[in-house]
Design a protein around this motif. Sequence first.
Motif, PDB file in Angstrom:
ATOM      1  N   GLY A  44     -20.028  -5.040  17.072  1.00 38.15           N
ATOM      2  CA  GLY A  44     -19.345  -5.168  16.103  1.00 38.15           C
ATOM      3  C   GLY A  44     -18.518  -4.023  15.610  1.00 38.15           C
ATOM      4  N   VAL A  45     -18.099  -3.938  17.313  1.00 43.00           N
ATOM      5  CA  VAL A  45     -17.234  -2.871  16.743  1.00 43.00           C
ATOM      6  C   VAL A  45     -15.599  -3.284  17.344  1.00 43.00           C
ATOM      7  CG1 VAL A  45     -16.329  -0.195  17.541  1.00 43.00           C
ATOM      8  CG2 VAL A  45     -18.573  -0.727  16.849  1.00 43.00           C
ATOM      9  N   ALA A  46     -14.739  -3.400  16.260  1.00 45.08           N
ATOM     10  CA  ALA A  46     -13.538  -3.759  17.047  1.00 45.08           C
ATOM     11  C   ALA A  46     -12.500  -3.018  17.060  1.00 45.08           C
ATOM     12  CB  ALA A  46     -13.447  -4.885  15.394  1.00 45.08           C
ATOM     13  N   ALA A  47     -11.543  -3.501  18.050  1.00 49.25           N
ATOM     14  CA  ALA A  47     -10.374  -2.641  18.052  1.00 49.25           C
ATOM     15  C   ALA A  47      -9.018  -3.318  17.398  1.00 49.25           C
ATOM     16  CB  ALA A  47     -10.262  -1.769  19.487  1.00 49.25           C
ATOM     17  N   GLY A  48      -7.737  -2.071  17.540  1.00 45.92           N
ATOM     18  CA  GLY A  48      -6.772  -2.726  17.043  1.00 45.92           C
ATOM     19  C   GLY A  48      -6.129  -1.714  16.922  1.00 45.92           C
ATOM     20  N   SER A  49      -5.368  -2.355  15.658  1.00 46.54           N
ATOM     21  CA  SER A  49      -4.019  -0.891  15.198  1.00 46.54           C
ATOM     22  C   SER A  49      -4.044  -0.554  14.006  1.00 46.54           C
ATOM     23  CB  SER A  49      -2.894  -0.999  16.076  1.00 46.54           C
ATOM     24  OG  SER A  49      -2.562  -2.903  14.930  1.00 46.54           O
TER      25      SER A  49
ATOM     26  N   GLY B 287      -5.024   7.505  17.842  1.00 42.94           N
ATOM     27  CA  GLY B 287      -4.016   8.795  18.495  1.00 42.94           C
ATOM     28  C   GLY B 287      -3.242   8.610  19.109  1.00 42.94           C
ATOM     29  N   VAL B 288      -2.634   9.172  19.843  1.00 37.45           N
ATOM     30  CA  VAL B 288      -1.477   8.712  20.802  1.00 37.45           C
ATOM     31  C   VAL B 288      -1.570   9.336  21.804  1.00 37.45           C
ATOM     32  CG1 VAL B 288      -0.055   7.680  19.157  1.00 37.45           C
ATOM     33  CG2 VAL B 288       0.482  10.223  19.857  1.00 37.45           C
ATOM     34  N   LEU B 289      -0.691   9.583  22.747  1.00 39.39           N
ATOM     35  CA  LEU B 289      -0.410   9.896  24.026  1.00 39.39           C
ATOM     36  C   LEU B 289       0.615  11.157  23.959  1.00 39.39           C
ATOM     37  CD1 LEU B 289      -0.540   7.238  27.107  1.00 39.39           C
ATOM     38  CD2 LEU B 289      -2.779   8.914  26.252  1.00 39.39           C
ATOM     39  N   GLY B 290      -0.195  12.282  24.509  1.00 42.01           N
ATOM     40  CA  GLY B 290       0.986  13.284  24.411  1.00 42.01           C
ATOM     41  C   GLY B 290       1.943  14.232  22.616  1.00 42.01           C
ATOM     42  N   THR B 291       2.587  13.165  22.400  1.00 35.88           N
ATOM     43  CA  THR B 291       3.448  13.637  21.510  1.00 35.88           C
ATOM     44  C   THR B 291       3.842  12.353  21.136  1.00 35.88           C
ATOM     45  OG1 THR B 291       5.345  14.333  22.077  1.00 35.88           O
ATOM     46  CG2 THR B 291       4.041  16.138  21.287  1.00 35.88           C
ATOM     47  N   GLY B 292       3.391  11.582  21.703  1.00 33.67           N
ATOM     48  CA  GLY B 292       3.710  10.148  21.570  1.00 33.67           C
ATOM     49  C   GLY B 292       3.928   9.792  19.666  1.00 33.67           C
ATOM     50  N   SER B 293       4.629   8.368  19.325  1.00 32.73           N
ATOM     51  CA  SER B 293       4.599   7.955  18.288  1.00 32.73           C
ATOM     52  C   SER B 293       3.767   7.345  17.762  1.00 32.73           C
ATOM     53  CB  SER B 293       6.403   8.011  17.073  1.00 32.73           C
ATOM     54  OG  SER B 293       7.015   6.499  18.678  1.00 32.73           O
ATOM     55  N   GLY B 294       3.444   6.375  18.240  1.00 32.05           N
ATOM     56  CA  GLY B 294       2.989   5.257  18.207  1.00 32.05           C
ATOM     57  C   GLY B 294       1.975   4.721  19.499  1.00 32.05           C
ATOM     58  N   SER B 295       0.869   4.263  19.003  1.00 29.36           N
ATOM     59  CA  SER B 295      -0.034   3.523  20.136  1.00 29.36           C
ATOM     60  C   SER B 295      -1.279   1.902  19.367  1.00 29.36           C
ATOM     61  CB  SER B 295      -1.233   4.318  20.204  1.00 29.36           C
ATOM     62  OG  SER B 295      -1.696   4.605  18.946  1.00 29.36           O
ATOM     63  N   THR B 296      -0.944   0.912  20.330  1.00 31.13           N
ATOM     64  CA  THR B 296      -1.660  -0.355  20.088  1.00 31.13           C
ATOM     65  C   THR B 296      -3.182  -0.063  20.865  1.00 31.13           C
ATOM     66  OG1 THR B 296       0.482  -0.549  19.167  1.00 31.13           O
ATOM     67  CG2 THR B 296      -1.639  -2.441  19.847  1.00 31.13           C
ATOM     68  N   ALA B 297      -4.253  -0.289  20.320  1.00 29.70           N
ATOM     69  CA  ALA B 297      -5.028  -0.833  20.704  1.00 29.70           C
ATOM     70  C   ALA B 297      -5.081  -2.484  21.095  1.00 29.70           C
ATOM     71  CB  ALA B 297      -6.468  -0.200  20.370  1.00 29.70           C
ATOM     72  N   PHE B 298      -5.667  -2.772  22.157  1.00 28.32           N
ATOM     73  CA  PHE B 298      -5.835  -4.417  22.571  1.00 28.32           C
ATOM     74  C   PHE B 298      -7.492  -5.022  23.231  1.00 28.32           C
ATOM     75  CE2 PHE B 298      -1.593  -3.271  24.066  1.00 28.32           C
ATOM     76  CZ  PHE B 298      -0.769  -4.460  23.553  1.00 28.32           C
ATOM     77  N   ASP B 299      -7.992  -3.949  23.634  1.00 27.30           N
ATOM     78  CA  ASP B 299      -9.752  -4.441  23.838  1.00 27.30           C
ATOM     79  C   ASP B 299     -10.688  -3.403  23.811  1.00 27.30           C
ATOM     80  OD1 ASP B 299     -11.622  -6.255  24.614  1.00 27.30           O
ATOM     81  OD2 ASP B 299     -11.321  -5.806  27.051  1.00 27.30           O
ATOM     82  N   ILE B 300     -12.006  -3.507  23.574  1.00 26.33           N
ATOM     83  CA  ILE B 300     -12.989  -3.019  23.423  1.00 26.33           C
ATOM     84  C   ILE B 300     -14.687  -3.451  24.411  1.00 26.33           C
ATOM     85  CG2 ILE B 300     -13.352  -3.714  21.047  1.00 26.33           C
ATOM     86  CD1 ILE B 300     -14.401  -0.631  20.648  1.00 26.33           C
ATOM     87  N   ASN B 301     -14.930  -2.336  25.077  1.00 28.20           N
ATOM     88  CA  ASN B 301     -15.566  -3.065  25.359  1.00 28.20           C
ATOM     89  C   ASN B 301     -16.926  -2.899  25.145  1.00 28.20           C
ATOM     90  OD1 ASN B 301     -17.130  -0.117  26.526  1.00 28.20           O
ATOM     91  ND2 ASN B 301     -16.151  -0.844  28.446  1.00 28.20           N
ATOM     92  N   ASN B 302     -19.165  -3.007  25.427  1.00 26.68           N
ATOM     93  CA  ASN B 302     -19.710  -2.982  24.618  1.00 26.68           C
ATOM     94  C   ASN B 302     -20.143  -1.840  24.320  1.00 26.68           C
ATOM     95  OD1 ASN B 302     -19.996  -5.672  24.245  1.00 26.68           O
ATOM     96  ND2 ASN B 302     -20.965  -5.954  26.068  1.00 26.68           N
ATOM     97  N   PHE B 303     -19.174  -0.479  25.059  1.00 25.13           N
ATOM     98  CA  PHE B 303     -20.133   0.901  25.336  1.00 25.13           C
ATOM     99  C   PHE B 303     -18.887   1.665  24.462  1.00 25.13           C
ATOM    100  CE2 PHE B 303     -21.374  -0.405  29.775  1.00 25.13           C
ATOM    101  CZ  PHE B 303     -22.847  -0.784  29.338  1.00 25.13           C
ATOM    102  N   ASP B 304     -18.201   0.815  23.676  1.00 22.77           N
ATOM    103  CA  ASP B 304     -16.612   1.353  22.476  1.00 22.77           C
ATOM    104  C   ASP B 304     -16.136   2.054  23.427  1.00 22.77           C
ATOM    105  OD1 ASP B 304     -18.629   0.041  20.504  1.00 22.77           O
ATOM    106  OD2 ASP B 304     -19.562   1.990  20.104  1.00 22.77           O
ATOM    107  N   VAL B 305     -15.572   1.848  24.635  1.00 24.37           N
ATOM    108  CA  VAL B 305     -14.666   2.024  25.671  1.00 24.37           C
ATOM    109  C   VAL B 305     -12.914   1.494  25.092  1.00 24.37           C
ATOM    110  CG1 VAL B 305     -13.632   3.077  27.550  1.00 24.37           C
ATOM    111  CG2 VAL B 305     -16.186   3.127  27.352  1.00 24.37           C
ATOM    112  N   VAL B 306     -12.069   2.209  24.761  1.00 22.41           N
ATOM    113  CA  VAL B 306     -10.800   1.345  23.766  1.00 22.41           C
ATOM    114  C   VAL B 306      -9.626   1.088  25.237  1.00 22.41           C
ATOM    115  CG1 VAL B 306      -9.497   1.040  22.121  1.00 22.41           C
ATOM    116  CG2 VAL B 306     -11.649   1.280  22.336  1.00 22.41           C
ATOM    117  N   VAL B 307      -9.490   0.197  25.403  1.00 20.71           N
ATOM    118  CA  VAL B 307      -7.422   0.354  25.883  1.00 20.71           C
ATOM    119  C   VAL B 307      -6.860   0.120  25.205  1.00 20.71           C
ATOM    120  CG1 VAL B 307      -9.150   0.285  28.270  1.00 20.71           C
ATOM    121  CG2 VAL B 307      -8.532  -1.968  27.532  1.00 20.71           C
TER     122      VAL B 307
END
Length: 390
Positions: free
Chosen positions: A223-228, A252-272
């Motif tokens: 029941g853990v969701a990912a997005g932005s 957060g973001v990579l480095g000093t980036g300004s924005g990020s978006t999550a597209f998926d999450i697995n059953n171990f709560d790892v997000v990409v």
Amino acid sequence: MTIPRFEMPFGITLRVADTCCEAHQTQIWRIPMQVKIAARLTAASLALMSLCGASLAQAPAYTVQQVHPELAGMFGNSFNNKTRIAATIKNKKGKYVGAVCAAATCTEVPALAGAPKGSITSVRGIERLGHVVGNSPTAQTYAHAILFDGVETRDLGAFPEDDCGGCSLISYAHGINDKGQVVGSSQTANGGFQAFVWKDGVMTKLPTLGGNGSEAVAINSRGVAAGSAELDEFTRESHAAIFRKGKVQDLGVLGTGSGSTAFDINNFDVVVGDSTTDGPNGVRPFIYSAGEMKQLPLPANALNGSAYRINDAGWVVGGYLPMGDSHGRAWVNDGHEVYDLNSLIPAADQAQWIINGATDINASGQILVHATKPSDLQTIYTLILTPTAN
């Protein structure tokens, strides 16, 4: 080399002798309590094999299966472990519609009852039984989130903030888990969109990070969701986010980036997902685990790229834009190396197909991709890549 950490049920700790890794240290795997033990151990074993086993010696390889060759223009959005696909297809009337496709047939997802004649649907997510979610016009012509169970298209509604219980507000469903929890976004009274989770007829609003908008695109079995979510109402800048038990977490973001978006999450709560960076390459893929966002590598000639899906074994798929090319390419990361998927299929298939993007990867390691032909770069086809034994 970093090994993922997983939690075992009932406080049990599984220690895996890391004899195949460079430090020869004992690693601790902690697997989430809510996931079945057998599935967790299988996933953990696969992840360890991908990090320390045969995949280090040679690249993975895949066979290629075209899905419904008669359906030129078919686009597979997601699929389940039985390779049932939530897709966009061109129907007999020449319209692009949402459909559920199996090996031999495609079932068009009907629009909601009362929708204007000729209305079409769009589908995004699919669960183990083949139920799909997406959106359809309503009788009032507003798009609403839907759930199609193979027989009936159900209206999931919208936030009840207007004078008719959400009938004049727009909503979209993006993901569904095997427990029937649906996530997406719905319009609010101020005109913005905010993430929701829907279960058993109840749509619950999810928070933002301080702004007016948020979106949930995937939800795991826990029941853990990912997005932005937006950070404030002025800049409308968004960060990748996890929604857990009604609360939101900024990834957060990579480095000093300004924005990020999550597209998926697995059953171990790892997000990409993807993030802007402080470098010259614009958008880069990330993986988020144990409180840390890390940049994923891309093939050497990549200008930029994104990570779209991750399975429980930790394999990630995505797309990238090569330098000097206007057409995208697909990649897979096995937890150790990144590969252009075009290089992992037989030579005869390489001559027939250009794999432009990967849209999903299931528990068996099969990858759903969209491709074009060298002689026709405009028509989209859907392929399933199945891993072969090395």
